[in-house]
Design an enzyme around this catalytic site. Structure first.
Site, mmCIF file in Angstrom:
data_model
loop_
_atom_site.group_PDB
_atom_site.id
_atom_site.type_symbol
_atom_site.label_atom_id
_atom_site.label_comp_id
_atom_site.label_asym_id
_atom_site.label_seq_id
_atom_site.Cartn_x
_atom_site.Cartn_y
_atom_site.Cartn_z
ATOM 1 N N CYS A 166 0.865 -1.169 0.000
ATOM 2 C CA CYS A 166 0.000 0.000 0.000
ATOM 3 C C CYS A 166 0.909 1.229 0.000
ATOM 4 C CB CYS A 166 -0.911 -0.020 1.226
ATOM 5 S SG CYS A 166 -2.365 1.031 1.057
ATOM 6 N N CYS A 215 -4.078 -0.623 -2.994
ATOM 7 C CA CYS A 215 -4.481 0.729 -3.403
ATOM 8 C C CYS A 215 -3.862 1.016 -4.765
ATOM 9 C CB CYS A 215 -4.091 1.780 -2.370
ATOM 10 S SG CYS A 215 -2.345 2.166 -2.268
ATOM 11 N N CYS A 259 4.806 1.571 -7.071
ATOM 12 C CA CYS A 259 5.718 0.654 -6.400
ATOM 13 C C CYS A 259 6.963 0.430 -7.236
ATOM 14 C CB CYS A 259 5.035 -0.683 -6.145
ATOM 15 S SG CYS A 259 6.073 -1.801 -5.201
#
Length: 145
Positions: A8, A80, A87
């Site tokens: 997240c 999310c 990422c």
């Protein structure tokens, strides 16, 4: 043993809820980790609503995804959209899954309304993680050779 990473943005709410439920439902049959692209600390309201459901996440820590770059995960779950898009890449053979849960930390209103939003997101996360463990950890068809 399967290794599962939940990602997240800040590793403070949704990924902490997910880690708690994955650990609970896996019952020691998988190694569970959670991380963020930033660390915001574990949200006290997330701890509170999990405690209401009998799960203690008060000992969880908020970790950066880079801390786990050496682990060969089987599954990576982003919880999310921001984490999915932002990422940093790290080499993995992991199957990737994504579900964009609402961010309860952005809830506004009275303290009871905010708490109810945390509970609603907790229940969504719980259902998803229960199904995930049933399908990918407990179901023999999905066990790797």
């Amino acid at each position: 043993m399967k290794k599962i990473l939940v990602l997240c943005t800040g590793n403070s709410c949704r990924s902490q809820l997910a880690e708690g439920y994955l650990r609970h439902f896996a019952q020691g049959k998988a190694e569970i980790y959670s991380a963020g692209i930033e660390t915001h600390g574990v949200n006290p309201t997330a701890i509170q609503v999990m405690k209401e459901d009998g799960i203690d996440i008060s000992g969880h820590t908020s970790n950066l995804v880079d801390e786990y770059s050496h682990i060969d995960f089987d599954y990576v779950i982003t919880v999310c959209d921001n984490a999915k898009e932002s990422c940093p890449y790290f080499p993995t053979k992991a199957q990737k899954f994504h579900h964009n849960f609402p961010d309860p930390a952005k809830a506004v209103g009275t303290s009871e309304e905010v708490l109810n939003e945390f509970r609603a997101v907790r229940d969504l996360v719980k259902a998803y993680m229960k199904d995930f463990i049933e399908e990918h950890v407990n179901n023999e068809r999905y066990v790797s050779k």
